[in-house]
Design an enzyme around this catalytic site. Sequence first.
Site, short mmCIF file in Angstrom:
data_model
loop_
_atom_site.label_atom_id
_atom_site.label_comp_id
_atom_site.label_asym_id
_atom_site.label_seq_id
_atom_site.Cartn_x
_atom_site.Cartn_y
_atom_site.Cartn_z
N ILE A 150 -1.77 53.44 48.05
CA ILE A 150 -0.83 53.24 49.28
C ILE A 150 0.54 53.96 48.83
O ILE A 150 1.38 53.33 48.20
CB ILE A 150 -0.64 51.88 50.04
CG1 ILE A 150 -2.01 51.57 50.35
CG2 ILE A 150 0.33 51.87 51.12
CD1 ILE A 150 -1.94 50.06 51.03
N THR A 165 7.03 48.39 53.69
CA THR A 165 8.25 48.38 53.16
C THR A 165 8.95 49.91 53.51
O THR A 165 10.16 49.84 53.85
CB THR A 165 8.27 48.30 51.62
OG1 THR A 165 7.69 46.96 51.54
CG2 THR A 165 9.64 48.15 50.97
N TYR A 214 -0.75 42.16 49.34
CA TYR A 214 0.40 43.05 48.58
C TYR A 214 1.10 42.47 47.82
O TYR A 214 2.03 41.56 48.22
CB TYR A 214 0.96 43.65 49.75
CG TYR A 214 2.16 44.76 49.38
CD1 TYR A 214 2.10 45.40 48.19
CD2 TYR A 214 3.22 45.13 50.45
CE1 TYR A 214 3.01 46.08 47.63
CE2 TYR A 214 4.03 45.92 49.95
CZ TYR A 214 4.54 46.52 48.71
OH TYR A 214 5.30 47.43 48.32
N LYS A 220 -2.91 45.48 47.19
CA LYS A 220 -2.29 46.72 46.76
C LYS A 220 -1.36 46.12 45.54
O LYS A 220 -0.52 45.21 45.80
CB LYS A 220 -1.39 47.04 47.89
CG LYS A 220 -0.31 48.14 47.55
CD LYS A 220 0.61 48.44 48.76
CE LYS A 220 1.62 49.45 48.37
NZ LYS A 220 2.67 49.74 49.41
N TYR A 243 11.39 35.79 49.28
CA TYR A 243 12.35 34.78 49.20
C TYR A 243 12.13 33.27 49.07
O TYR A 243 12.67 32.78 48.25
CB TYR A 243 13.52 34.89 50.45
CG TYR A 243 14.51 34.03 50.52
CD1 TYR A 243 15.70 34.51 49.70
CD2 TYR A 243 14.87 33.00 51.19
CE1 TYR A 243 16.67 34.06 49.69
CE2 TYR A 243 15.88 32.18 50.92
CZ TYR A 243 16.96 32.54 50.29
OH TYR A 243 18.32 31.78 50.25
N ARG A 278 10.11 43.03 45.10
CA ARG A 278 10.78 42.78 46.32
C ARG A 278 10.76 41.44 46.78
O ARG A 278 11.26 40.75 47.34
CB ARG A 278 9.87 43.65 47.36
CG ARG A 278 9.86 45.03 47.24
CD ARG A 278 11.03 45.59 48.17
NE ARG A 278 11.08 46.93 48.01
CZ ARG A 278 11.79 47.81 48.77
NH1 ARG A 278 13.04 47.18 49.49
NH2 ARG A 278 11.93 49.25 48.84
#
Length: 291
Positions: free
Chosen positions: A202, A44, A131, A159, A105, A136
């Site tokens: 991360i 990202t 992740y 993550k 989405y 997000r």
Amino acid sequence: MFEGVMPALITPFTKDDRIDREGLRKNIAFVEEGGVSGIVPCGTTGESATLSALEHEEVIDIAVECAKVPVVAGTGSNNTGEALQFTKHAADAGVDGVLLISPYYNKPNPAGLLAHFKKIAEAVDIPMILYNVPSRTGQDMPVDVITKLAKVENIMGVKEASGNVGKVSQILEQTIDDDFVVLSGEDGLTLPIISVGGSGVISVAANIVPDKMSGMVNAALKGDYETARKIHFEIAPLIRALFLETNPIPAKKAAELIGLASGNLRLPLAPMSDVNQLKLVTELKKLGVMK
């Protein structure tokens, strides 16, 4: 391999909006000198959502070519076919592992999440890190989905950027018999996550202060929480400043301010406001990374 500090690299651009190849190499050398244990291109923070497929592959190729530390490439997508394509390229390029965001989405149901990650895992023989970042993707990957995926041979960890340390603890508790790691996806929660068994982070901040992030994490992993807390509180104001606006807007500005390769942001991201930039400058100067 999945331990310590791995910066989620920014992607520097040239004035004509191409990948700044030499700048990327210099940025990688900078974080390596700061003691990081690996790097994560095309996440990202690397504006992966606005990289073309060719640019995505180019960034990964450059990272593999010049890095002296392990490379864990971001290869996720909300399109399973595209994620598989990116992952196969990364594996062929010689990365050490891949990071796959849960599909955004689409908001797949648990069965869809399991099928998505299993399909990719079955197609490539490379370590994978899940992740989970609800801010997000629009959904928090359930603990039972993560623990089921932990049984897949080459899915090595997650993550976690849900902001929920209790959830992290639950994942670690339920995967205690698996070879599975949890990495912090939020710089400010790295120390608490390591305290319950996390393996590292991360990191966005490691683009700017790789030495301090590495010092904090390495101390915590050795059980030296007094040193780790000291560094945590020292860098906490900068970490907050790096998230005053949507990541990577402040991170790219900070990189520019301290002399790293940065370049423009790609639309729909716009430059940092003057007010927030002043706050960022203040914290960079306090830490002595900007004169």
